[in-house]
Design an enzyme around this catalytic site. Structure first.
Site, short mmCIF file in Angstrom:
data_model
loop_
_atom_site.label_atom_id
_atom_site.label_comp_id
_atom_site.label_asym_id
_atom_site.label_seq_id
_atom_site.Cartn_x
_atom_site.Cartn_y
_atom_site.Cartn_z
CB THR A 118 -15.02 17.89 13.75
OG1 THR A 118 -16.17 18.02 14.58
CG2 THR A 118 -14.35 19.23 13.54
CB SER A 159 -4.49 6.42 1.90
OG SER A 159 -3.99 6.60 3.21
N GLY A 167 -7.40 5.22 3.80
CA GLY A 167 -7.74 4.46 2.61
C GLY A 167 -8.67 3.31 2.96
CB THR A 168 -8.71 0.98 5.85
OG1 THR A 168 -7.36 0.55 5.64
CG2 THR A 168 -9.55 -0.18 6.34
CD GLN A 192 0.78 1.26 -2.54
OE1 GLN A 192 1.64 2.03 -2.97
NE2 GLN A 192 0.79 0.82 -1.30
CG ASN A 252 -0.92 -3.65 -1.71
OD1 ASN A 252 -1.90 -3.95 -2.41
ND2 ASN A 252 -0.61 -4.30 -0.61
CG HIS A 306 -0.31 6.52 5.14
ND1 HIS A 306 0.55 5.45 5.04
CD2 HIS A 306 -1.55 6.00 5.21
CE1 HIS A 306 -0.16 4.32 5.07
NE2 HIS A 306 -1.44 4.63 5.17
CB CYS A 347 7.35 -16.06 8.63
SG CYS A 347 6.99 -17.56 7.73
C1 PLP Z 1 -2.12 1.24 2.22
C2 PLP Z 1 -3.23 0.77 1.37
C3 PLP Z 1 -4.56 0.82 1.81
C4 PLP Z 1 -4.92 1.28 3.20
O1 PLP Z 1 -4.74 2.64 3.37
P1 PLP Z 1 -4.71 3.19 4.91
O2 PLP Z 1 -4.78 4.67 4.76
O3 PLP Z 1 -3.43 2.73 5.49
O4 PLP Z 1 -5.91 2.64 5.59
C5 PLP Z 1 -5.55 0.39 0.97
N1 PLP Z 1 -5.26 -0.07 -0.26
C6 PLP Z 1 -4.01 -0.13 -0.73
C7 PLP Z 1 -3.76 -0.64 -2.10
C8 PLP Z 1 -2.96 0.27 0.07
O5 PLP Z 1 -1.71 0.17 -0.39
#
Ligand code: PLP
Length: 411
Positions: free
Chosen positions: A247, A202, A74-75, A182, A154, A204, A335
């Site tokens: 790839t 993303s 996602g990043t 999300q 998120n 995961h 923290c």
């Molecule tokens: C988890 C998340 C991301 C990042 O996704 P990754 O696959 O972990 O890089 C980006 N945006 C939101 C809102 C997320 O919750």
């Protein structure tokens, strides 16, 4: 799902993989080892799986198949969208509009671009985390090249008025990107109906594997429309129609598609079930625990997210106590993480840093049972009570962040 004695309530950080997804991935790691660009039989087979997966994912959000570009996360999808448009459109303008509650994957690329002469407007949000559509429209100038606003937050779960944001962007001829990491699989998304030009996802976060994501780019497949306003960040081979060389990770992509298929099957049912669990937690906590608050919008929020504030104590302490009871949650108190700052999201909705440090995020999903929620609701109150007894910030004691003896909360 996981160890039966462990109650995992941190689905917004990452979801456990669905066993049916693991099965598909294992099969493809063994069988589909070919390079999707190769011309021999195993290569063609990989290519076929790749394109079938692309179609499954595209149709789930009503996108055209060729407008889906796989990334590693996602990043990466967020970076590609934001920097890809910024670099390509620098002759057209240098202004980007975003919100003040974005995930770091959007916030930090925007901040990075500021070092290179781009101007970024961070829109305010109200106490629920909603942007103001008038402020958005007023922020648009003839230099604005991109609006990037998340679909659902998120941390606090708030869902933004995406269709309306998209309509404003269209009206002013500005590209609209949304980080929907999300939201996908949790609430219905139709990129055409919602005026979305670009969207990040993303795997995961929806019971798929880590390390695979995608960016939807409207009309990119047709080499017209907005597609001509973005360029790749990496340069290499011709994969993903040159938008993202390297790839393709076909087994992960097949798992991603399987995960999307499963979300498609149970989304309506799961939304209903999870909203019940969500509202049960909100009611039980805010009604039974003194000085506790819901953060985010009461109804316009993700079905699987509850963000709670507890006065006088630290989220980090709650987290550690819950963990000792076998419950995993999350906090806006940084923290517990690498930085010492309070969550920028909780500060943006108007909390003071001390209040933000007393927050607890509960996020759940497909494998969460009502019994697990009840277990959490049974364990939480005594933890809060015990921590407050030990707290130097407790009621009656003059403490640093509450000047008034009323301890009035701003909400
Ligand atoms: C988890 C998340 C991301 C990042 O996704 P990754 O696959 O972990 O890089 C980006 N945006 C939101 C809102 C997320 O919750």
């Amino acid at each position: 799902m996981t160890d039966s004695k462990y109650v995992y309530l941190d689905y917004n950080a990452t979801t456990p993989m669905d066993p049916r997804v693991i099965e598909v991935i294992q099969k493809h790691f063994k069988q589909t080892y070919g390079n999707a660009s190769s011309l021999h039989t195993v290569g063609k087979r990989a290519h076929q799986i790749l394109e079938e997966s692309r179609e499954t994912i595209a149709s789930f959000i009503n996108a055209d198949k060729d407008d889906i570009f796989f990334t590693s996360s996602g990043t990466e999808a967020d970076n590609l969208a934001i920097k890809g448009v910024a670099f390509k459109c620098k002759d057209r303008g240098n202004h980007i509009i975003t919100s003040s509650i974005e995930h770091h994957a959007v916030e930090n690329p925007c901040k990075e671009l500021e070092k290179f002469g781009y101007k970024v407007t961070f829109l305010h949000v109200d106490k629920y985390g909603l942007i103001d559509l008038n402020e958005l429209e007023n922020a648009i100038t003839d230099k604005t090249i991109l609006i990037t606003i998340m679909f659902a937050n998120n941390e606090i779960g708030t869902i933004e008025p995406i269709k309306e944001i998209g309509a404003i962007a269209r009206k002013h001829d500005v590209i609209f990107h949304t980080d929907a990491v999300q939201a996908i699989g949790k609430v219905p998304i139709d990129v055409k109906e919602m005026n979305i030009d670009m969207l990040s996802s993303s795997a995961h976060k929806l019971y798929g594997p880590k390390g695979i994501g995608m960016l939807y780019i409207r009309n990119k497949g047709k080499r017209e429309g907005w597609g001509k306003y973005i360029e790749p960040l990496m340069h290499g081979g011709e994969h993903e129609r040159k938008m993202r060389p390297s790839t393709e990770a076909v087994p992960l992509i097949a798992g991603y598609a399987k995960a999307i298929e499963l979300c498609k099957e149970d989304m309506t049912k799961e939304m209903e079930r999870q909203i019940k669990l969500r509202d049960k937690i909100i009611k039980a906590v805010t009604e039974n625990i003194e000085d506790s608050y819901l953060h985010g919008h009461p109804t316009q929020r993700l079905p699987n997210n509850v963000n709670l504030g507890f006065k006088y104590i630290e989220g980090e302490s709650i987290l550690l106590s819950l963990d000792m009871e076998g419950i995993a949650a999350s906090t806006g108190s940084a923290c517990s993480s690498v930085s010492l700052e309070a969550s920028h999201v909780l500060l943006a909705i108007g909390l003071r840093p001390e209040e933000a440090h007393g927050s607890l995020r509960i996020s759940f999903g497909r494998f969460t049972t009502e019994e697990e929620v009840d277990y959490f609701l049974e364990k939480l109150p005594p933890i809060i009570e015990r921590l407050r007894k030990m707290s130097p910030l407790k009621k009656g004691v003059k403490y640093m962040f509450d000047e008034s003896s009323e301890s009035g909360h701003h909400h």
